[in-house]
Design a protein around this motif. Structure first.
Motif, PDB file in Angstrom:
ATOM      1  N   THR A 231       0.822  -1.238   0.123  1.00 28.48           N
ATOM      2  CA  THR A 231       0.007  -0.066  -0.004  1.00 28.48           C
ATOM      3  C   THR A 231       1.066   1.127   0.081  1.00 28.48           C
ATOM      4  O   THR A 231       2.244   1.066   0.351  1.00 28.48           O
ATOM      5  CB  THR A 231      -0.804   0.175   1.315  1.00 28.48           C
ATOM      6  N   GLY A 232       0.251   2.465  -0.457  1.00 28.35           N
ATOM      7  CA  GLY A 232       0.819   3.648  -0.034  1.00 28.35           C
ATOM      8  C   GLY A 232       1.397   3.949   1.245  1.00 28.35           C
ATOM      9  O   GLY A 232       2.640   4.506   1.553  1.00 28.35           O
ATOM     10  N   MET A 233       0.487   3.426   2.074  1.00 29.68           N
ATOM     11  CA  MET A 233       0.778   3.723   3.597  1.00 29.68           C
ATOM     12  C   MET A 233       2.143   2.879   3.946  1.00 29.68           C
ATOM     13  O   MET A 233       3.005   3.388   4.696  1.00 29.68           O
ATOM     14  CB  MET A 233      -0.198   3.507   4.584  1.00 29.68           C
TER      15      MET A 233
ATOM     16  N   TYR B 270      -1.519  14.041   3.241  1.00 27.94           N
ATOM     17  CA  TYR B 270      -2.566  12.930   3.586  1.00 27.94           C
ATOM     18  C   TYR B 270      -2.887  12.626   4.790  1.00 27.94           C
ATOM     19  O   TYR B 270      -2.070  12.630   5.516  1.00 27.94           O
ATOM     20  CB  TYR B 270      -1.984  11.751   2.523  1.00 27.94           C
TER      21      TYR B 270
ATOM     22  N   PHE C  52      -0.843  10.105   7.191  1.00 25.49           N
ATOM     23  CA  PHE C  52       0.228  10.509   7.389  1.00 25.49           C
ATOM     24  C   PHE C  52       0.577  11.484   8.657  1.00 25.49           C
ATOM     25  O   PHE C  52       1.404  11.355   9.439  1.00 25.49           O
ATOM     26  CB  PHE C  52       1.403  11.010   6.274  1.00 25.49           C
TER      27      PHE C  52
ATOM     28  N   GLU D 200       3.734  17.064  -0.162  1.00 30.42           N
ATOM     29  CA  GLU D 200       2.705  16.582  -1.211  1.00 30.42           C
ATOM     30  C   GLU D 200       2.405  17.556  -2.059  1.00 30.42           C
ATOM     31  O   GLU D 200       1.905  18.701  -1.752  1.00 30.42           O
ATOM     32  CB  GLU D 200       1.544  15.860  -0.435  1.00 30.42           C
TER      33      GLU D 200
ATOM     34  N   ASP E 294       5.269  13.181  -1.936  1.00 30.96           N
ATOM     35  CA  ASP E 294       4.236  12.439  -2.351  1.00 30.96           C
ATOM     36  C   ASP E 294       3.542  12.986  -3.498  1.00 30.96           C
ATOM     37  O   ASP E 294       2.754  13.844  -3.666  1.00 30.96           O
ATOM     38  CB  ASP E 294       3.052  12.308  -1.114  1.00 30.96           C
TER      39      ASP E 294
ATOM     40  N   THR F 197       1.191  11.355  -5.376  1.00 33.82           N
ATOM     41  CA  THR F 197       0.207  10.530  -5.655  1.00 33.82           C
ATOM     42  C   THR F 197      -0.841  11.133  -6.811  1.00 33.82           C
ATOM     43  O   THR F 197      -1.304  10.527  -7.657  1.00 33.82           O
ATOM     44  CB  THR F 197      -0.665   9.972  -4.541  1.00 33.82           C
TER      45      THR F 197
ATOM     46  N   SER G 288       0.870   6.637  -3.966  1.00 30.84           N
ATOM     47  CA  SER G 288       0.032   5.151  -3.517  1.00 30.84           C
ATOM     48  C   SER G 288      -0.490   4.727  -4.919  1.00 30.84           C
ATOM     49  O   SER G 288      -0.871   5.419  -5.930  1.00 30.84           O
ATOM     50  CB  SER G 288      -1.447   5.856  -3.137  1.00 30.84           C
TER      51      SER G 288
ATOM     52  N   THR H  46      -2.266   2.414  -5.585  1.00 28.21           N
ATOM     53  CA  THR H  46      -3.711   2.151  -5.653  1.00 28.21           C
ATOM     54  C   THR H  46      -4.378   3.116  -6.431  1.00 28.21           C
ATOM     55  O   THR H  46      -5.497   2.913  -6.897  1.00 28.21           O
ATOM     56  CB  THR H  46      -4.529   2.403  -4.088  1.00 28.21           C
ATOM     57  N   LYS H  47      -3.945   4.362  -6.624  1.00 27.72           N
ATOM     58  CA  LYS H  47      -4.656   5.553  -7.319  1.00 27.72           C
ATOM     59  C   LYS H  47      -4.244   5.360  -8.708  1.00 27.72           C
ATOM     60  O   LYS H  47      -4.631   4.405  -9.406  1.00 27.72           O
ATOM     61  CB  LYS H  47      -4.142   6.867  -6.736  1.00 27.72           C
TER      62      LYS H  47
HETATM   63  C1  LIG Z   1      -4.209   7.105  -0.932  1.00 29.81           C
HETATM   64  C2  LIG Z   1      -3.155   8.125  -0.712  1.00 29.81           C
HETATM   65  C3  LIG Z   1      -1.996   7.579   0.107  1.00 29.81           C
HETATM   66  C4  LIG Z   1      -2.086   6.030   0.791  1.00 29.81           C
HETATM   67  O1  LIG Z   1      -2.259   5.271  -0.067  1.00 29.81           O
HETATM   68  P1  LIG Z   1      -2.711   3.622   0.180  1.00 29.81           P
HETATM   69  O2  LIG Z   1      -2.604   2.937  -1.048  1.00 29.81           O
HETATM   70  O3  LIG Z   1      -4.171   4.087   0.343  1.00 29.81           O
HETATM   71  O4  LIG Z   1      -2.156   3.006   1.389  1.00 29.81           O
HETATM   72  C5  LIG Z   1      -1.031   8.440   0.395  1.00 29.81           C
HETATM   73  N1  LIG Z   1      -0.889   9.561  -0.124  1.00 29.81           N
HETATM   74  C6  LIG Z   1      -1.893  10.126  -1.013  1.00 29.81           C
HETATM   75  C7  LIG Z   1      -1.829  11.530  -1.365  1.00 29.81           C
HETATM   76  C8  LIG Z   1      -3.087   9.315  -1.188  1.00 29.81           C
HETATM   77  O5  LIG Z   1      -4.008   9.828  -1.840  1.00 29.81           O
END
Ligand SMILES: *Cc1c(COP(=O)(O)O)cnc(C)c1O
Length: 374
Positions: free
Chosen positions: A75-77, A100, A103, A143, A172, A174, A194, A196-197
């Protein structure tokens, strides 16, 4: 050297020596043959240490960011927490005030246990950043654009401040994947995403990545911590991220165009008090964003005139924008961030965050029009 769009479109693609297959293979093996005395003829021992699909994805992401090394996480976290835990105990971290939310929570809850100090500063105010430095400042955590107010900070200026103080700059990124922003080229030391995005891009895989300008001590410490802590991405997740990256450039182009249309519509609407989108000339850091980004991304937020109740009513009337957290997928999402962040959230009650997806822009604008008409 190919352009970034070409690198992305061909991510992991080379004819497989065994079959000639073009799509990248998914290697699920947990263990790899070694010699009786423990040498690794193919470089792999055990999936948690390193594995072929994760490595392929890391090499692609490193190439896209211009990094020496990339490390993938579940994960991003997990990626962010590893970058922080790998700092020497006693380190001071400067965290941007709009970072975020998790964090900021991590800093408040866990930093004391990890022996880390933290200050939270507005990174758009470089004098405030300089004033917050301490002799033990090891990391500046930026960020940009930020969540949820889309603040943009000056990566090159922050890198100079960090390096002048013997610290590193982590960005960051993301909200702005590598086809629209490359922080390492501007002097940052580490980029976090992340996955995930936008990197995954379809709302069906979680991942995180750290991309390092140098493959030195901090990258090695993060790798060691991942290996021992066990925060290795599953090969399937790594493969899904790699698959997402193959369409990254095309998707980002469409996300950016749709978001601009939506931002322009909202900016002209009488029931909208403010629009936060770096692509609008009214954005306070628009010139900076135009200089350090190649596109302004698919994320924006806006403040509904009338505050919290009015914003919640608009969110409830939206039909195409789904009320859901997260971002960067094909479908458009809306979120009342103050509700999700909970008590203590500094986010204005009237603010709605939009992840603008890949639908037709006219349909998105029509949905917002009917929701704002009430
Ligand atoms: C979602 C997000 C994260 C965390 O990522 P996960 O994959 O949910 O753990 C970190 N930074 C930003 C800017 C995000 O949008």
């Amino acid at each position: 050297m190919s352009r970034i769009e070409t690198l992305a479109a061909r991510a992991g693609s080379r004819p497989d020596p065994a079959s000639g297959a073009l799509a990248p293979p998914l290697q699920l093996a947990t263990t790899f043959e070694h010699t009786p005395d423990g040498r690794l003829p193919h470089g792999f021992l055990y999936q948690r240490y390193d594995n072929p699909t994760q490595l392929e994805t890391e090499q692609v992401l490193a190439a896209l960011e211009g990094a020496r090394r990339a490390l993938l996480f579940p994960t991003g976290m997990a990626a962010g927490a590893t970058a922080l835990q790998a700092l020497p105990p006693g380190s001071h971290v400067l965290l941007c005030d709009d970072s975020y939310f998790s964090f900021r929570t991590l800093a408040a809850e866990q930093f004391p246990r990890w022996g880390l100090e933290c200050s939270i500063v507005d990174f758009t105010d470089l004098d405030a950043v300089r004033a917050a430095l301490r002799p033990n400042t090891a990391l500046l955590w930026a960020e940009t654009p930020s969540n949820p107010r889309l603040k943009v900070c000056d990566i090159a200026a922050l890198a100079a401040i960090a390096h002048g103080a013997g610290a590193r700059l982590l960005v960051d990124g993301t909200f702005a994947p590598p086809v629209i922003q490359q922080p390492l080229a501007l002097g940052a030391d580490i980029v976090l995403h992340s996955a995930t995005k936008y990197l995954g891009g379809h709302g069906d895989v979680m991942g995180g990545v750290l991309c390092f300008a140098e493959d030195g001590g901090h990258a090695a410490a993060c790798h060691r911590l991942r290996l021992l802590g066990g925060a290795t991405a599953s090969p399937f997740a790594a493969w899904m991220v790699l698959r997402g990256v193959r369409t990254l450039a095309a998707r980002m182009d469409w996300h950016c165009r749709n978001a601009r249309r939506v931002a322009e519509f909202l900016a002209a609407h009488p029931k909208v008090a403010a629009v936060h989108y770096p692509g609008l000339p009214s954005h306070p850091q628009h010139a900076l964003a135009a200089a350090q980004m190649r596109g302004f991304g698919g994320m924006l937020s806006f403040e509904v005139a009338g505050g919290r109740e009015a914003a919640l009513a608009v969110a409830a009337r939206l039909r195409l924008f789904t009320n859901a957290t997260s971002l960067g997928s094909t479908e458009s999402l809306v979120e009342h961030r103050a509700s999700i962040e909970g008590p203590g959230s500094p986010t204005p009650g009237g603010l709605l965050r939009l992840s603008v997806g890949l639908e037709h822009a006219d349909d998105l604008v029509a949905d917002l029009e009917q929701a704002l008409a009430g």
